[in-house]
Design a protein around this motif. Structure first.
Motif, PDB file in Angstrom:
ATOM      1  N   CYS A  26       0.809  -1.225   0.000  1.00  0.00           N
ATOM      2  CA  CYS A  26       0.000   0.000   0.000  1.00  0.00           C
ATOM      3  C   CYS A  26       0.839   1.270   0.000  1.00  0.00           C
ATOM      4  O   CYS A  26       0.342   2.325  -0.370  1.00  0.00           O
ATOM      5  CB  CYS A  26      -0.995  -0.001   1.160  1.00  0.00           C
ATOM      6  N   ASP A  33      -6.372   0.383  -4.679  1.00  0.00           N
ATOM      7  CA  ASP A  33      -7.347   0.944  -3.738  1.00  0.00           C
ATOM      8  C   ASP A  33      -6.848   2.197  -3.024  1.00  0.00           C
ATOM      9  O   ASP A  33      -7.524   2.698  -2.127  1.00  0.00           O
ATOM     10  CB  ASP A  33      -7.727  -0.113  -2.693  1.00  0.00           C
ATOM     11  N   LYS A  34      -5.693   2.703  -3.412  1.00  0.00           N
ATOM     12  CA  LYS A  34      -5.076   3.794  -2.648  1.00  0.00           C
ATOM     13  C   LYS A  34      -5.961   5.035  -2.519  1.00  0.00           C
ATOM     14  O   LYS A  34      -5.924   5.707  -1.505  1.00  0.00           O
ATOM     15  CB  LYS A  34      -3.717   4.170  -3.232  1.00  0.00           C
ATOM     16  N   ASP A  35      -6.777   5.326  -3.516  1.00  0.00           N
ATOM     17  CA  ASP A  35      -7.617   6.520  -3.446  1.00  0.00           C
ATOM     18  C   ASP A  35      -8.908   6.299  -2.665  1.00  0.00           C
ATOM     19  O   ASP A  35      -9.591   7.248  -2.314  1.00  0.00           O
ATOM     20  CB  ASP A  35      -7.947   7.014  -4.861  1.00  0.00           C
ATOM     21  N   ARG A  36      -9.245   5.031  -2.374  1.00  0.00           N
ATOM     22  CA  ARG A  36     -10.467   4.705  -1.636  1.00  0.00           C
ATOM     23  C   ARG A  36     -10.180   4.223  -0.217  1.00  0.00           C
ATOM     24  O   ARG A  36     -11.097   4.019   0.558  1.00  0.00           O
ATOM     25  CB  ARG A  36     -11.235   3.602  -2.362  1.00  0.00           C
ATOM     26  N   CYS A  37      -8.920   4.011   0.119  1.00  0.00           N
ATOM     27  CA  CYS A  37      -8.573   3.404   1.402  1.00  0.00           C
ATOM     28  C   CYS A  37      -8.675   4.420   2.546  1.00  0.00           C
ATOM     29  O   CYS A  37      -7.899   5.378   2.620  1.00  0.00           O
ATOM     30  CB  CYS A  37      -7.166   2.814   1.341  1.00  0.00           C
ATOM     31  N   VAL A  38      -9.616   4.182   3.427  1.00  0.00           N
ATOM     32  CA  VAL A  38      -9.855   5.054   4.580  1.00  0.00           C
ATOM     33  C   VAL A  38      -8.624   5.079   5.494  1.00  0.00           C
ATOM     34  O   VAL A  38      -8.222   6.138   5.985  1.00  0.00           O
ATOM     35  CB  VAL A  38     -11.094   4.567   5.364  1.00  0.00           C
ATOM     36  N   ARG A  40      -5.429   4.453   4.753  1.00  0.00           N
ATOM     37  CA  ARG A  40      -4.323   5.170   4.112  1.00  0.00           C
ATOM     38  C   ARG A  40      -4.536   6.678   4.247  1.00  0.00           C
ATOM     39  O   ARG A  40      -3.631   7.411   4.649  1.00  0.00           O
ATOM     40  CB  ARG A  40      -4.213   4.767   2.640  1.00  0.00           C
ATOM     41  N   ALA A  41      -5.749   7.139   3.911  1.00  0.00           N
ATOM     42  CA  ALA A  41      -6.048   8.570   3.986  1.00  0.00           C
ATOM     43  C   ALA A  41      -5.888   9.097   5.408  1.00  0.00           C
ATOM     44  O   ALA A  41      -5.276  10.151   5.625  1.00  0.00           O
ATOM     45  CB  ALA A  41      -7.468   8.831   3.476  1.00  0.00           C
ATOM     46  N   LYS A  61     -12.053   2.340  11.996  1.00  0.00           N
ATOM     47  CA  LYS A  61     -12.235   2.904  10.658  1.00  0.00           C
ATOM     48  C   LYS A  61     -11.787   1.911   9.591  1.00  0.00           C
ATOM     49  O   LYS A  61     -10.833   1.162   9.787  1.00  0.00           O
ATOM     50  CB  LYS A  61     -11.399   4.179  10.486  1.00  0.00           C
ATOM     51  N   GLY A  62     -12.456   1.954   8.457  1.00  0.00           N
ATOM     52  CA  GLY A  62     -12.033   1.186   7.293  1.00  0.00           C
ATOM     53  C   GLY A  62     -11.824  -0.287   7.582  1.00  0.00           C
ATOM     54  O   GLY A  62     -12.694  -0.969   8.114  1.00  0.00           O
TER      55      GLY A  62
END
Length: 125
Positions: A26, A33-38, A40-41, A61-62
């Motif tokens: 990641c 999924d990097k733009d959807r990963c809670v 990661r964000a 979370k996530g």
């Protein structure tokens, strides 16, 4: 085990994932999924590398809504990432399977974090 892939931000074991032949983890920037990963964000926003580095210990979370990443995160918070990797590597050598059919393996199905931590430490249920 591809130890160099380590543990994902959410606690999943990138190092043991069956997708590791095609995925660099990641933090590679190539995760689909990097733009959807809670997780990661959130960790990027907080300036931390992993959820286990966060002071919010009971966060769900996530991916932390699932027992395996939540349990791996709790284990790494308690014992450290290197201890988690050491246990996972030893367990793999002893036949413990991360993904058996699809994404389900021997580390799945634990309702209790302490039972999962015991399994991580010992490789035995």
């Amino acid at each position: 085990m591809k130890r160099e892939l380590g543990i994902a931000r959410c606690g999943l074991a990138c190092c043991l994932c069956g997708e590791s032949e095609h995925c660099a983890g990641c933090d590679s920037g190539d995760c689909p999924d990097k733009d959807r990963c809670v997780n990661r964000a959130c960790s990027l926003e907080r300036g931390i590398a992993h959820c286990f580095d966060c002071s919010e210990a009971d966060c769900k979370k996530g991916m932390l809504q699932k027992s395996k990443p939540y349990g791996f995160t709790a284990f790494a918070r308690r014992y450290g990432e290197h201890a988690l990797l050491d246990c996972l590597e030893r367990n793999e050598q002893q036949g413990v399977v991360y993904h058996r059919e699809g994404v389900v393996g021997d580390y799945d199905g634990f309702a209790d974090v302490e039972a999962l931590a015991h399994f991580i430490r010992t490789g035995q249920r």
